[in-house]
Design a protein around this motif. Structure first.
Motif, PDB file in Angstrom:
ATOM      1  N   LYS A 101       0.838  -1.202   0.000  1.00  0.00           N
ATOM      2  CA  LYS A 101       0.000   0.000   0.000  1.00  0.00           C
ATOM      3  C   LYS A 101       0.873   1.253   0.000  1.00  0.00           C
ATOM      4  O   LYS A 101       0.558   2.241  -0.679  1.00  0.00           O
ATOM      5  N   ASP A 102       1.987   1.217   0.731  1.00  0.00           N
ATOM      6  CA  ASP A 102       2.887   2.366   0.769  1.00  0.00           C
ATOM      7  C   ASP A 102       3.456   2.666  -0.621  1.00  0.00           C
ATOM      8  O   ASP A 102       3.618   3.831  -0.998  1.00  0.00           O
ATOM      9  N   ALA A 103       3.737   1.600  -1.375  1.00  0.00           N
ATOM     10  CA  ALA A 103       4.267   1.775  -2.729  1.00  0.00           C
ATOM     11  C   ALA A 103       3.216   2.415  -3.637  1.00  0.00           C
ATOM     12  O   ALA A 103       3.524   3.327  -4.415  1.00  0.00           O
ATOM     13  N   ILE A 104       1.981   1.945  -3.533  1.00  0.00           N
ATOM     14  CA  ILE A 104       0.892   2.528  -4.326  1.00  0.00           C
ATOM     15  C   ILE A 104       0.710   3.997  -3.955  1.00  0.00           C
ATOM     16  O   ILE A 104       0.553   4.867  -4.828  1.00  0.00           O
ATOM     17  N   ASP A 105       0.743   4.287  -2.665  1.00  0.00           N
ATOM     18  CA  ASP A 105       0.575   5.665  -2.203  1.00  0.00           C
ATOM     19  C   ASP A 105       1.691   6.564  -2.745  1.00  0.00           C
ATOM     20  O   ASP A 105       1.449   7.721  -3.110  1.00  0.00           O
ATOM     21  N   ALA A 106       2.911   6.036  -2.787  1.00  0.00           N
ATOM     22  CA  ALA A 106       4.046   6.812  -3.294  1.00  0.00           C
ATOM     23  C   ALA A 106       3.860   7.135  -4.777  1.00  0.00           C
ATOM     24  O   ALA A 106       4.147   8.258  -5.223  1.00  0.00           O
ATOM     25  N   LEU A 107       3.355   6.160  -5.537  1.00  0.00           N
ATOM     26  CA  LEU A 107       3.120   6.386  -6.967  1.00  0.00           C
ATOM     27  C   LEU A 107       2.012   7.415  -7.185  1.00  0.00           C
ATOM     28  O   LEU A 107       2.144   8.313  -8.028  1.00  0.00           O
ATOM     29  N   ILE A 108       0.944   7.291  -6.432  1.00  0.00           N
ATOM     30  CA  ILE A 108      -0.169   8.245  -6.565  1.00  0.00           C
ATOM     31  C   ILE A 108       0.294   9.652  -6.204  1.00  0.00           C
ATOM     32  O   ILE A 108      -0.037  10.631  -6.891  1.00  0.00           O
ATOM     33  N   SER A 109       1.065   9.773  -5.137  1.00  0.00           N
ATOM     34  CA  SER A 109       1.577  11.075  -4.715  1.00  0.00           C
ATOM     35  C   SER A 109       2.432  11.698  -5.816  1.00  0.00           C
ATOM     36  O   SER A 109       2.337  12.908  -6.084  1.00  0.00           O
ATOM     37  N   HIS A 110       3.234  10.872  -6.465  1.00  0.00           N
ATOM     38  CA  HIS A 110       4.097  11.376  -7.542  1.00  0.00           C
ATOM     39  C   HIS A 110       3.264  11.880  -8.719  1.00  0.00           C
ATOM     40  O   HIS A 110       3.540  12.963  -9.261  1.00  0.00           O
ATOM     41  N   VAL A 111       2.261  11.106  -9.123  1.00  0.00           N
ATOM     42  CA  VAL A 111       1.451  11.506 -10.279  1.00  0.00           C
ATOM     43  C   VAL A 111       0.646  12.763  -9.965  1.00  0.00           C
ATOM     44  O   VAL A 111       0.433  13.611 -10.843  1.00  0.00           O
ATOM     45  N   GLU A 131      10.681  10.654 -14.111  1.00  0.00           N
ATOM     46  CA  GLU A 131      11.010  10.176 -12.773  1.00  0.00           C
ATOM     47  C   GLU A 131       9.949   9.225 -12.212  1.00  0.00           C
ATOM     48  O   GLU A 131      10.236   8.463 -11.285  1.00  0.00           O
ATOM     49  N   PHE A 132       8.741   9.246 -12.787  1.00  0.00           N
ATOM     50  CA  PHE A 132       7.732   8.248 -12.412  1.00  0.00           C
ATOM     51  C   PHE A 132       8.259   6.849 -12.706  1.00  0.00           C
ATOM     52  O   PHE A 132       8.092   5.919 -11.908  1.00  0.00           O
ATOM     53  N   HIS A 133       8.914   6.686 -13.842  1.00  0.00           N
ATOM     54  CA  HIS A 133       9.435   5.377 -14.239  1.00  0.00           C
ATOM     55  C   HIS A 133      10.634   4.981 -13.371  1.00  0.00           C
ATOM     56  O   HIS A 133      10.828   3.792 -13.073  1.00  0.00           O
ATOM     57  N   ILE A 134      11.421   5.963 -12.969  1.00  0.00           N
ATOM     58  CA  ILE A 134      12.538   5.680 -12.064  1.00  0.00           C
ATOM     59  C   ILE A 134      12.000   5.247 -10.700  1.00  0.00           C
ATOM     60  O   ILE A 134      12.541   4.329 -10.068  1.00  0.00           O
ATOM     61  N   LEU A 135      10.927   5.882 -10.254  1.00  0.00           N
ATOM     62  CA  LEU A 135      10.296   5.490  -8.991  1.00  0.00           C
ATOM     63  C   LEU A 135       9.805   4.041  -9.061  1.00  0.00           C
ATOM     64  O   LEU A 135       9.962   3.276  -8.096  1.00  0.00           O
ATOM     65  N   LEU A 136       9.216   3.648 -10.168  1.00  0.00           N
ATOM     66  CA  LEU A 136       8.789   2.254 -10.335  1.00  0.00           C
ATOM     67  C   LEU A 136       9.972   1.312 -10.136  1.00  0.00           C
ATOM     68  O   LEU A 136       9.868   0.288  -9.445  1.00  0.00           O
ATOM     69  N   ALA A 137      11.102   1.655 -10.752  1.00  0.00           N
ATOM     70  CA  ALA A 137      12.304   0.822 -10.615  1.00  0.00           C
ATOM     71  C   ALA A 137      12.768   0.779  -9.166  1.00  0.00           C
ATOM     72  O   ALA A 137      13.159  -0.277  -8.655  1.00  0.00           O
ATOM     73  N   GLU A 138      12.724   1.922  -8.482  1.00  0.00           N
ATOM     74  CA  GLU A 138      13.146   1.968  -7.080  1.00  0.00           C
ATOM     75  C   GLU A 138      12.268   1.069  -6.209  1.00  0.00           C
ATOM     76  O   GLU A 138      12.751   0.439  -5.261  1.00  0.00           O
ATOM     77  N   LEU A 139      10.989   0.984  -6.544  1.00  0.00           N
ATOM     78  CA  LEU A 139      10.073   0.144  -5.770  1.00  0.00           C
ATOM     79  C   LEU A 139      10.327  -1.347  -6.000  1.00  0.00           C
ATOM     80  O   LEU A 139       9.856  -2.178  -5.233  1.00  0.00           O
ATOM     81  N   SER A 140      11.082  -1.678  -7.041  1.00  0.00           N
ATOM     82  CA  SER A 140      11.411  -3.082  -7.302  1.00  0.00           C
ATOM     83  C   SER A 140      12.533  -3.576  -6.392  1.00  0.00           C
ATOM     84  O   SER A 140      12.798  -4.782  -6.301  1.00  0.00           O
ATOM     85  N   ASP A 141      13.215  -2.624  -5.728  1.00  0.00           N
ATOM     86  CA  ASP A 141      14.323  -2.953  -4.824  1.00  0.00           C
ATOM     87  C   ASP A 141      15.489  -3.664  -5.515  1.00  0.00           C
ATOM     88  O   ASP A 141      16.239  -4.408  -4.876  1.00  0.00           O
ATOM     89  N   SER A 142      15.628  -3.434  -6.804  1.00  0.00           N
ATOM     90  CA  SER A 142      16.757  -4.013  -7.544  1.00  0.00           C
ATOM     91  C   SER A 142      17.741  -2.904  -7.889  1.00  0.00           C
ATOM     92  O   SER A 142      17.415  -1.998  -8.659  1.00  0.00           O
ATOM     93  N   LYS A 143      18.929  -2.973  -7.316  1.00  0.00           N
ATOM     94  CA  LYS A 143      19.934  -1.934  -7.547  1.00  0.00           C
ATOM     95  C   LYS A 143      20.280  -1.815  -9.033  1.00  0.00           C
ATOM     96  O   LYS A 143      20.408  -0.709  -9.569  1.00  0.00           O
TER      97      LYS A 143
END
Length: 231
Positions: A101-111, A131-143
């Motif tokens: 839910k926190d990840a969804i909230d972060a995406l909504i806040s960004h948009v 940066e929306f797409h960069i945020l998606l990548a950050e939420l994947s937790d893959s460096k």
């Protein structure tokens, strides 16, 4: 953190914003002395920031020719977008397996921030869209995914700055919201489809449109310096 490092970070952030918001266009010269004067720092601090931007793929540094905003080619554009689709599809696959839910909230806040920028006719909307797409990548937790996505999104921004034709920012925001809804319901097939269509739409805007106009680099640097560091 040393004073020189802090100054270099400020220059890096300012120039990055100016490039991603298309104030500094591909090919624009970035003289170390001019940057140093604009920020009131040494050429060494300016050089360090430019080298970081070069590592990001946003700036090209050539011996005896200095630094300039990178100039991607149309041939490179095909490769960049093909690679970006593969990488972002992998991000979506991972997020659909685990989306808090926190990840969804972060995406909504960004948009929502994107929406505010669009309504204000701010160039920030251009940068925030990427940066929306960069945020998606950050939420994947893959460096590695974060590193690769950040680079291809930056190159995509340069390609659009050089070749892109105008588009409706509202359409991009709607696509971002649709993607969030698919991720929220963990609908992998729909999320992948939305992302593919979205990236194809972005790629389709890459049409030659280089007006060759001159840029007042000093004025842009001053404006972005004030934006970032009003003190």
């Amino acid at each position: 953190m040393s004073t020189q490092s802090s100054r270099s970070d400020a220059i890096y952030a300012s120039l990055r914003r100016a490039i991603l918001e298309q104030a500094l266009k591909p090919g624009a010269k970035l003289p170390e002395d001019l940057i140093g004067d604009a920020f009131g720092v040494s050429r060494t601090s300016a050089r360090n920031a430019l080298q970081r931007l070069s590592s990001d793929g946003l700036v090209e540094i050539r011996i005896n020719r200095g630094a300039s905003v990178a100039m991607p080619t149309l041939e490179e554009a095909d490769e960049v977008f093909a690679l970006r689709r593969c990488l972002e599809r992998e991000v979506i696959e991972r997020l659909c397996r685990r989306m808090s839910k926190d990840a969804i909230d972060a995406l909504i806040s960004h948009v929502r921030e994107e929406e505010r920028a669009v309504k204000a006719s701010s160039p920030r909307s251009i940068r925030l869209a990427g940066e929306f797409h960069i945020l998606l990548a950050e939420l994947s937790d893959s460096k590695l995914l974060i590193e690769f996505i950040t680079r291809v999104v930056s190159r995509s921004s340069l390609i659009l700055a050089r070749f892109g034709r105008p588009h409706s920012a509202e359409c991009g925001i709607e696509e971002h919201y649709n993607l969030i809804e698919a991720l929220k319901s963990q609908d992998r097939e729909r999320a992948v489809m939305i992302m593919d269509q979205h990236l194809h739409a972005v790629e389709d805007r890459a049409k030659a449109d280089d007006d060759g106009s001159d840029t007042d680099i000093a004025a842009i640097l001053n404006r972005y310096r004030i934006d970032l560091d009003p003190d």
